[in-house]
Design a protein around this motif. Structure first.
Motif, PDB file in Angstrom:
ATOM      1  N   GLU A 182     -61.331 -32.492 -23.925  1.00  0.00           N
ATOM      2  CA  GLU A 182     -61.907 -32.200 -23.046  1.00  0.00           C
ATOM      3  C   GLU A 182     -62.013 -31.134 -22.664  1.00  0.00           C
ATOM      4  N   ASP A 183     -62.242 -30.622 -21.806  1.00  0.00           N
ATOM      5  CA  ASP A 183     -62.257 -29.246 -21.762  1.00  0.00           C
ATOM      6  C   ASP A 183     -61.341 -29.226 -20.821  1.00  0.00           C
ATOM      7  N   GLU A 184     -61.232 -29.448 -19.676  1.00  0.00           N
ATOM      8  CA  GLU A 184     -60.277 -29.721 -18.421  1.00  0.00           C
ATOM      9  C   GLU A 184     -58.874 -29.694 -19.338  1.00  0.00           C
ATOM     10  N   LYS A 192     -64.998 -40.470 -13.557  1.00  0.00           N
ATOM     11  CA  LYS A 192     -63.839 -39.488 -12.963  1.00  0.00           C
ATOM     12  C   LYS A 192     -63.871 -39.891 -11.855  1.00  0.00           C
ATOM     13  N   ASP A 223     -65.999 -36.023 -23.301  1.00  0.00           N
ATOM     14  CA  ASP A 223     -66.027 -36.034 -21.924  1.00  0.00           C
ATOM     15  C   ASP A 223     -67.479 -35.486 -22.270  1.00  0.00           C
ATOM     16  N   MET A 242     -69.684 -33.532 -20.144  1.00  0.00           N
ATOM     17  CA  MET A 242     -69.938 -32.223 -19.788  1.00  0.00           C
ATOM     18  C   MET A 242     -68.651 -31.440 -20.216  1.00  0.00           C
TER      19      MET A 242
HETATM   20 CA    CA Z   1     -65.884 -31.150 -18.629  1.00  0.00          CA
END
Ligand code: CA
Length: 228
Positions: free
Chosen positions: A10-12, A106, A54, A56
């Motif tokens: 997850e990039d966030e 989400k 994730d 994206m």
């Molecule tokens: Ca993302």
């Protein structure tokens, strides 16, 4: 028993942190990475019990990672739960067809996520019902040996394709299947099943099953599943 290991991609970072916190609290051993490249490196060093992915991501996206894991014999059975936004229906379908197990949209509540993770791990541990064995779910019996369906001990008269679809879905309760996956599973040699035909078959199946017809759920924009 050793803790089950979950890898979160997850990039966030704030989302990553919240998920990690909740999964650690539930007793899982958790690793977090923020890119696909890191995810593949991490999996190579240690294959987790489940990967939360994730879709994206900058660079290599979730579907690329999914494809990569499923093509590799050491990771092809690794359960994958996708994390997606509401608008990503086509990606969800693509991910399921690549072999991902489930997805959560989400924003989700940590308790829902934990429940879904548990369900995937439990289903994996049990495996599917054996090919020729009769399946008993609630008041429904599906017997592939006799090609027979009983609802409350009374036979339900189904066509060959309706039976195949019902048997296919009921072997993995809770799993979402896309129309293409259903077609792939039940395709007869004699005729071609199309997307639209799957919907027609399901409608017929529900009607004949009566009350038990509600056991087959429509998952909007994605496909169908047999209720867990
Ligand atoms: Ca993302």
């Amino acid at each position: 028993m050793a803790k089950e290991i979950i890898l979160i991609v997850e990039d966030e970072e704030d989302i990553l942190e919240v998920i990690s916190y909740n999964l650690v609290k539930e007793g899982y051993e958790v690793y977090g990475v923020t890119s696909g490249e890191e995810a593949l490196r991490s999996v190579k060093m240690q294959v987790p019990d489940l990967i939360l992915l994730d879709l994206m991501l900058p660079g290599m996206d979730g579907l690329d990672i999914c494809r990569n894991l499923k093509q590799n014999s050491s990771t092809q059975d690794l359960p994958i739960m996708m994390l997606t936004a509401k608008s990503e229906d086509t990606d969800i379908v693509a991910g399921l067809e690549l072999g991902a197990d489930d997805y959560v949209v989400k924003p989700f509540s940590p308790s829902v996520l934990v429940a879904r993770i548990r369900a995937v791990l439990r289903r994996r541990a049990m495996g599917p019902a054996a090919e020729g064995v009769a399946i008993q779910i609630k008041d429904l019996t599906i017997d592939p040996g006799r090609h027979e369906v009983l609802f409350r001990d009374r036979p339900v008269d189904l066509t060959f394709t309706e039976f195949r679809i019902l048997h296919f879905l009921s072997r993995h309760p809770g799993w979402v299947y896309t129309r293409d996956q259903i077609i792939e599973a039940v395709r007869g040699d004699d005729y071609v099943v199309t997307d639209r035909a799957v919907d027609v078959q399901i409608a017929g199946l529900r009607k004949k099953l009566g009350i038990a017809g509600t056991y087959i759920e429509t998952v909007r924009g994605v496909g169908y599943r047999f209720k867990e």
